[in-house]
Scaffold this active site. Structure first.
Site, PDB file in Angstrom:
ATOM      1  CB  SER A  73      -0.884  -0.006   1.248  1.00 39.10           C
ATOM      2  OG  SER A  73      -0.041   0.031   2.391  1.00 39.10           O
ATOM      3  CD  GLN A  75       2.451   6.486   4.577  1.00 41.73           C
ATOM      4  OE1 GLN A  75       3.307   6.092   5.359  1.00 41.73           O
ATOM      5  NE2 GLN A  75       2.648   7.530   3.798  1.00 41.73           N
ATOM      6  CB  SER A  76       3.887  -0.629   1.996  1.00 39.09           C
ATOM      7  OG  SER A  76       4.607  -1.812   2.284  1.00 39.09           O
ATOM      8  CG  ASN A  77       4.520  -0.001   8.197  1.00 32.92           C
ATOM      9  OD1 ASN A  77       4.892   1.152   8.379  1.00 32.92           O
ATOM     10  ND2 ASN A  77       3.278  -0.397   8.470  1.00 32.92           N
ATOM     11  CB  CYS A  79       7.359  -0.778   0.497  1.00 34.20           C
ATOM     12  SG  CYS A  79       6.328  -1.773  -0.608  1.00 34.20           S
TER      13      CYS A  79
END
Ligand code: PLP
Length: 325
Positions: A73, A75-77, A79
Protein backbone atom coordinates in the site's frame (compact mmCIF):
# COMPACT_ATOMS: atom_id res chain seq x y z
CA UNK A 1 10.68 -32.68 15.37
CA UNK A 2 13.44 -30.14 14.94
CA UNK A 3 12.98 -27.60 12.17
CA UNK A 4 15.80 -27.10 9.67
CA UNK A 5 16.10 -23.34 9.24
CA UNK A 6 17.15 -21.81 5.93
CA UNK A 7 20.05 -19.28 5.84
CA UNK A 8 19.46 -16.10 7.78
CA UNK A 9 21.14 -12.68 7.64
CA UNK A 10 21.44 -10.48 10.71
CA UNK A 11 19.42 -7.38 9.84
CA UNK A 12 17.17 -6.82 12.86
CA UNK A 13 17.93 -5.76 16.42
CA UNK A 14 17.06 -8.90 18.33
CA UNK A 15 15.83 -9.92 20.78
CA UNK A 16 13.21 -7.20 21.09
CA UNK A 17 12.22 -6.52 24.70
CA UNK A 18 8.99 -7.51 26.43
CA UNK A 19 7.74 -4.73 28.68
CA UNK A 20 4.94 -4.52 31.18
CA UNK A 21 2.18 -2.00 30.39
CA UNK A 22 1.55 -1.15 34.00
CA UNK A 23 -0.30 2.13 33.66
CA UNK A 24 -2.49 0.89 30.83
CA UNK A 25 -3.33 -2.29 32.79
CA UNK A 26 -4.29 -0.16 35.82
CA UNK A 27 -6.36 2.18 33.68
CA UNK A 28 -8.36 -0.68 32.15
CA UNK A 29 -8.70 -2.49 35.50
CA UNK A 30 -8.39 -5.83 33.73
CA UNK A 31 -5.65 -8.35 32.93
CA UNK A 32 -1.92 -7.64 33.11
CA UNK A 33 -0.83 -6.33 29.73
CA UNK A 34 2.61 -6.85 28.24
CA UNK A 35 4.07 -5.65 24.96
CA UNK A 36 6.70 -7.24 22.71
CA UNK A 37 8.54 -4.40 21.01
CA UNK A 38 8.92 -5.45 17.39
CA UNK A 39 8.47 -1.77 16.59
CA UNK A 40 12.12 -1.62 17.71
CA UNK A 41 13.65 -4.12 15.27
CA UNK A 42 15.68 -1.40 13.55
CA UNK A 43 16.04 -1.40 9.76
CA UNK A 44 14.87 2.18 9.25
CA UNK A 45 12.38 2.64 12.08
CA UNK A 46 11.42 -0.89 12.98
CA UNK A 47 8.58 -3.31 12.42
CA UNK A 48 7.73 -6.95 11.87
CA UNK A 49 9.03 -7.07 8.28
CA UNK A 50 12.63 -6.93 9.53
CA UNK A 51 12.35 -10.51 10.81
CA UNK A 52 10.97 -11.76 7.50
CA UNK A 53 13.64 -9.90 5.56
CA UNK A 54 16.42 -11.67 7.44
CA UNK A 55 15.41 -14.85 5.65
CA UNK A 56 14.13 -13.33 2.40
CA UNK A 57 17.31 -11.32 1.79
CA UNK A 58 19.46 -14.36 2.57
CA UNK A 59 17.45 -16.07 -0.18
CA UNK A 60 18.11 -13.19 -2.58
CA UNK A 61 21.87 -13.27 -1.93
CA UNK A 62 22.00 -17.06 -2.27
CA UNK A 63 20.56 -16.65 -5.78
CA UNK A 64 23.07 -13.89 -6.61
CA UNK A 65 20.31 -11.34 -7.11
CA UNK A 66 21.29 -7.69 -7.29
CA UNK A 67 17.87 -6.02 -7.06
CA UNK A 68 14.74 -6.50 -4.95
CA UNK A 69 11.24 -5.81 -6.21
CA UNK A 70 8.26 -5.76 -3.87
CA UNK A 71 4.86 -4.10 -3.47
CA UNK A 72 2.43 -2.74 -0.92
CA UNK A 73 0.00 0.00 0.00
CA UNK A 74 1.08 3.64 -0.21
CA UNK A 75 2.13 3.66 3.45
CA UNK A 76 3.58 0.14 3.29
CA UNK A 77 5.92 -0.62 6.20
CA UNK A 78 7.05 -3.72 4.37
CA UNK A 79 8.24 -1.65 1.41
CA UNK A 80 10.06 0.79 3.70
CA UNK A 81 11.93 -1.97 5.52
CA UNK A 82 12.71 -3.78 2.27
CA UNK A 83 14.24 -0.57 0.90
CA UNK A 84 16.36 -0.32 4.06
CA UNK A 85 17.54 -3.93 3.79
CA UNK A 86 18.39 -3.45 0.11
CA UNK A 87 20.36 -0.27 0.86
CA UNK A 88 22.23 -2.01 3.67
CA UNK A 89 23.13 -4.93 1.41
CA UNK A 90 24.02 -2.77 -1.59
CA UNK A 91 21.16 -4.07 -3.71
CA UNK A 92 18.85 -2.07 -5.96
CA UNK A 93 15.23 -1.77 -4.87
CA UNK A 94 11.99 -1.14 -6.76
CA UNK A 95 8.79 -0.56 -4.80
CA UNK A 96 5.38 -0.87 -6.41
CA UNK A 97 2.93 1.17 -4.35
CA UNK A 98 -0.82 1.05 -4.85
CA UNK A 99 -2.80 3.89 -6.36
CA UNK A 100 -1.52 7.17 -7.71
CA UNK A 101 1.43 9.16 -6.47
CA UNK A 102 0.16 11.36 -3.62
CA UNK A 103 0.96 15.08 -3.71
CA UNK A 104 3.04 14.90 -0.58
CA UNK A 105 5.33 11.95 0.03
CA UNK A 106 5.22 11.69 3.82
CA UNK A 107 5.61 8.98 6.43
CA UNK A 108 6.89 5.73 4.93
CA UNK A 109 7.10 7.10 1.39
CA UNK A 110 9.46 9.85 2.56
CA UNK A 111 11.69 7.18 4.06
CA UNK A 112 11.44 5.01 0.91
CA UNK A 113 12.85 7.87 -1.12
CA UNK A 114 15.53 8.65 1.40
CA UNK A 115 16.68 5.02 1.21
CA UNK A 116 17.14 5.35 -2.53
CA UNK A 117 14.35 3.02 -3.67
CA UNK A 118 12.72 3.50 -7.08
CA UNK A 119 9.01 4.14 -6.55
CA UNK A 120 6.32 3.01 -8.99
CA UNK A 121 2.57 3.60 -8.67
CA UNK A 122 0.06 1.02 -9.85
CA UNK A 123 -2.66 3.46 -10.86
CA UNK A 124 -5.38 1.04 -11.94
CA UNK A 125 -3.08 -1.85 -12.75
CA UNK A 126 -2.38 -4.83 -10.52
CA UNK A 127 0.81 -4.68 -8.48
CA UNK A 128 1.70 -8.13 -9.81
CA UNK A 129 1.66 -6.90 -13.43
CA UNK A 130 3.78 -3.87 -12.64
CA UNK A 131 6.30 -6.00 -10.71
CA UNK A 132 6.58 -8.46 -13.61
CA UNK A 133 7.17 -5.59 -16.01
CA UNK A 134 9.90 -4.08 -13.84
CA UNK A 135 11.47 -7.52 -13.50
CA UNK A 136 11.57 -8.01 -17.27
CA UNK A 137 13.05 -4.59 -17.81
CA UNK A 138 15.78 -5.24 -15.20
CA UNK A 139 16.53 -8.62 -16.75
CA UNK A 140 16.96 -7.04 -20.17
CA UNK A 141 19.54 -4.68 -18.66
CA UNK A 142 21.53 -7.59 -17.26
CA UNK A 143 20.27 -7.34 -13.68
CA UNK A 144 19.00 -10.21 -11.58
CA UNK A 145 15.90 -9.16 -9.67
CA UNK A 146 14.40 -10.99 -6.68
CA UNK A 147 10.66 -10.72 -6.20
CA UNK A 148 9.21 -10.51 -2.71
CA UNK A 149 5.41 -10.77 -2.46
CA UNK A 150 3.21 -8.28 -0.61
CA UNK A 151 4.08 -8.14 3.07
CA UNK A 152 6.94 -10.60 2.59
CA UNK A 153 4.35 -13.27 3.31
CA UNK A 154 5.60 -16.36 1.58
CA UNK A 155 6.92 -19.41 3.48
CA UNK A 156 10.50 -18.06 3.61
CA UNK A 157 9.28 -14.76 5.08
CA UNK A 158 7.01 -16.51 7.59
CA UNK A 159 10.04 -18.42 8.88
CA UNK A 160 11.09 -15.11 10.47
CA UNK A 161 8.23 -15.48 12.94
CA UNK A 162 8.91 -19.12 13.63
CA UNK A 163 12.39 -17.94 14.61
CA UNK A 164 10.78 -15.17 16.68
CA UNK A 165 8.78 -17.71 18.67
CA UNK A 166 11.96 -19.39 19.81
CA UNK A 167 13.08 -15.98 21.09
CA UNK A 168 9.69 -15.46 22.74
CA UNK A 169 9.68 -18.87 24.41
CA UNK A 170 13.05 -18.10 26.04
CA UNK A 171 11.90 -14.67 27.19
CA UNK A 172 8.63 -15.94 28.68
CA UNK A 173 10.58 -18.51 30.63
CA UNK A 174 13.19 -15.96 31.76
CA UNK A 175 10.62 -13.36 32.80
CA UNK A 176 8.28 -15.94 34.32
CA UNK A 177 5.37 -14.97 32.08
CA UNK A 178 2.51 -17.20 31.11
CA UNK A 179 0.25 -15.31 28.70
CA UNK A 180 -3.37 -16.35 28.25
CA UNK A 181 -3.48 -14.49 24.96
CA UNK A 182 -0.89 -13.45 22.37
CA UNK A 183 -2.46 -10.91 20.03
CA UNK A 184 -1.28 -8.83 17.06
CA UNK A 185 -2.37 -7.19 13.83
CA UNK A 186 -2.69 -9.63 10.93
CA UNK A 187 -2.86 -8.67 7.29
CA UNK A 188 -0.93 -10.66 4.70
CA UNK A 189 -0.66 -13.55 7.14
CA UNK A 190 3.08 -14.25 7.31
CA UNK A 191 3.42 -13.13 10.90
CA UNK A 192 0.52 -15.23 12.09
CA UNK A 193 1.62 -18.32 10.13
CA UNK A 194 5.06 -18.17 11.74
CA UNK A 195 3.63 -17.54 15.20
CA UNK A 196 1.16 -20.43 14.96
CA UNK A 197 3.84 -22.83 13.79
CA UNK A 198 6.40 -21.57 16.30
CA UNK A 199 3.92 -21.89 19.16
CA UNK A 200 3.59 -25.57 18.40
CA UNK A 201 7.33 -26.14 17.99
CA UNK A 202 8.42 -24.28 21.12
CA UNK A 203 5.41 -24.97 23.35
CA UNK A 204 4.55 -21.32 23.87
CA UNK A 205 1.52 -20.91 26.16
CA UNK A 206 -1.56 -18.86 25.33
CA UNK A 207 -4.20 -18.52 22.69
CA UNK A 208 -3.01 -16.89 19.45
CA UNK A 209 -5.26 -14.24 17.91
CA UNK A 210 -4.73 -12.18 14.78
CA UNK A 211 -6.76 -9.01 14.48
CA UNK A 212 -7.60 -8.45 10.83
CA UNK A 213 -6.81 -5.11 9.25
CA UNK A 214 -8.53 -5.61 5.94
CA UNK A 215 -9.87 -9.07 5.19
CA UNK A 216 -12.86 -11.04 6.46
CA UNK A 217 -11.81 -13.57 9.13
CA UNK A 218 -12.66 -16.68 7.09
CA UNK A 219 -10.55 -15.59 4.13
CA UNK A 220 -7.54 -14.58 6.22
CA UNK A 221 -7.80 -17.73 8.36
CA UNK A 222 -7.70 -19.86 5.24
CA UNK A 223 -4.75 -17.91 3.84
CA UNK A 224 -2.82 -18.24 7.11
CA UNK A 225 -3.60 -21.96 7.39
CA UNK A 226 -2.25 -22.62 3.89
CA UNK A 227 0.86 -20.54 4.57
CA UNK A 228 1.40 -22.32 7.90
CA UNK A 229 1.41 -25.70 6.16
CA UNK A 230 3.75 -24.45 3.42
CA UNK A 231 6.10 -22.96 5.99
CA UNK A 232 6.17 -26.22 7.95
CA UNK A 233 7.06 -28.06 4.74
CA UNK A 234 9.88 -25.59 4.04
CA UNK A 235 11.32 -26.33 7.50
CA UNK A 236 11.18 -30.04 6.82
CA UNK A 237 8.21 -30.59 9.12
CA UNK A 238 5.69 -32.49 7.11
CA UNK A 239 2.20 -33.55 8.08
CA UNK A 240 1.62 -30.66 10.42
CA UNK A 241 -1.99 -29.58 10.24
CA UNK A 242 -2.46 -26.50 12.36
CA UNK A 243 -5.53 -25.10 10.57
CA UNK A 244 -7.60 -25.33 13.77
CA UNK A 245 -5.09 -23.15 15.61
CA UNK A 246 -5.54 -20.23 13.22
CA UNK A 247 -7.94 -17.68 14.72
CA UNK A 248 -8.66 -14.28 13.23
CA UNK A 249 -11.02 -11.64 14.62
CA UNK A 250 -12.43 -9.24 12.03
CA UNK A 251 -14.72 -7.32 14.40
CA UNK A 252 -12.69 -4.12 14.22
CA UNK A 253 -12.53 -3.48 10.48
CA UNK A 254 -14.79 -0.43 10.75
CA UNK A 255 -14.91 1.36 7.43
CA UNK A 256 -11.96 -0.60 6.08
CA UNK A 257 -8.21 -0.75 5.60
CA UNK A 258 -6.34 2.31 6.76
CA UNK A 259 -9.45 4.28 7.72
CA UNK A 260 -8.99 5.68 11.20
CA UNK A 261 -11.98 5.58 13.54
CA UNK A 262 -12.43 6.30 17.24
CA UNK A 263 -11.20 2.75 18.02
CA UNK A 264 -7.71 3.39 16.60
CA UNK A 265 -7.61 7.01 17.77
CA UNK A 266 -8.28 6.08 21.39
CA UNK A 267 -5.77 3.22 21.36
CA UNK A 268 -3.01 5.39 19.84
CA UNK A 269 -3.66 8.14 22.39
CA UNK A 270 -3.88 5.80 25.41
CA UNK A 271 -0.59 4.08 24.63
CA UNK A 272 1.11 7.41 23.97
CA UNK A 273 -0.13 9.13 27.11
CA UNK A 274 -0.10 6.26 29.58
CA UNK A 275 3.02 4.44 28.40
CA UNK A 276 4.99 6.76 26.12
CA UNK A 277 4.69 4.15 23.37
CA UNK A 278 3.69 5.01 19.81
CA UNK A 279 1.30 2.73 17.94
CA UNK A 280 0.46 3.19 14.27
CA UNK A 281 -2.92 4.25 12.89
CA UNK A 282 -3.38 1.36 10.43
CA UNK A 283 -2.30 -1.90 12.10
CA UNK A 284 -1.35 -1.74 15.75
CA UNK A 285 -3.87 0.99 16.59
CA UNK A 286 -6.66 -1.25 15.35
CA UNK A 287 -5.28 -4.36 17.05
CA UNK A 288 -4.81 -2.61 20.40
CA UNK A 289 -8.23 -0.98 20.00
CA UNK A 290 -9.66 -4.48 19.64
CA UNK A 291 -7.86 -5.71 22.76
CA UNK A 292 -9.15 -2.73 24.76
CA UNK A 293 -12.67 -3.40 23.58
CA UNK A 294 -12.44 -7.09 24.52
CA UNK A 295 -11.20 -6.15 28.01
CA UNK A 296 -14.07 -3.70 28.47
CA UNK A 297 -16.50 -6.40 27.37
CA UNK A 298 -15.15 -8.60 30.17
CA UNK A 299 -13.60 -11.25 27.92
CA UNK A 300 -10.31 -11.03 29.85
CA UNK A 301 -10.06 -10.57 33.58
CA UNK A 302 -7.77 -9.55 36.36
CA UNK A 303 -5.09 -12.15 37.02
CA UNK A 304 -4.83 -13.10 33.37
CA UNK A 305 -1.94 -11.99 31.14
CA UNK A 306 -2.17 -10.61 27.62
CA UNK A 307 0.88 -10.17 25.41
CA UNK A 308 0.39 -7.59 22.68
CA UNK A 309 2.92 -8.03 19.89
CA UNK A 310 3.74 -4.54 18.58
CA UNK A 311 4.39 -5.11 14.88
CA UNK A 312 5.61 -1.58 14.11
CA UNK A 313 4.30 0.90 11.57
CA UNK A 314 4.98 4.06 13.52
CA UNK A 315 6.31 6.06 10.50
CA UNK A 316 2.73 6.04 9.16
CA UNK A 317 1.80 8.33 12.08
CA UNK A 318 3.45 11.16 10.15
CA UNK A 319 1.10 10.63 7.23
CA UNK A 320 -2.07 10.43 9.36
CA UNK A 321 -1.82 13.56 11.49
CA UNK A 322 -5.19 14.97 10.46
CA UNK A 323 -6.99 11.71 11.27
CA UNK A 324 -5.41 11.28 14.69
CA UNK A 325 -5.64 14.70 16.27
C1 PLP B 1 2.70 -5.83 7.75
C2 PLP B 1 2.25 -5.39 9.08
C3 PLP B 1 1.40 -6.19 9.86
C4 PLP B 1 0.81 -7.47 9.38
O1 PLP B 1 1.74 -8.49 9.25
P1 PLP B 1 1.44 -9.66 8.21
O2 PLP B 1 2.56 -10.58 8.36
O3 PLP B 1 1.36 -9.00 6.87
O4 PLP B 1 0.13 -10.25 8.57
C5 PLP B 1 1.07 -5.76 11.13
N1 PLP B 1 1.53 -4.59 11.61
C6 PLP B 1 2.32 -3.78 10.88
C7 PLP B 1 2.76 -2.51 11.47
C8 PLP B 1 2.71 -4.16 9.59
O5 PLP B 1 3.49 -3.35 8.89
Amino acid sequence: MEPIFPDRLTLAHLPTPIERLERLSDYLEGPDLFIKRDDQTGLALGGNKARKLEFLCAGALAQNCDHIITCGSTQSNHCRQTAAAAAHLGLGCSLVLSGDRPEILGGNTLVDQMLGADLYWTGRRSAEDVMQEIGKSLNSKGHKPYLIPMGGSNPLGAVGYVWAMKELADQLMGQDLNPDLIVFASSSGGTQAGVVLGKKLYHVPGQILGISNDQPAEILEHQVAVLTAETAALLGLNHMNLADEVKVDDSYLGKGYGIVSELEREAVHLLARLEGILLDPVYTGKAMGGVIQQIRQGRWQRGQQILFWHTGGTPALFAYGDDLL
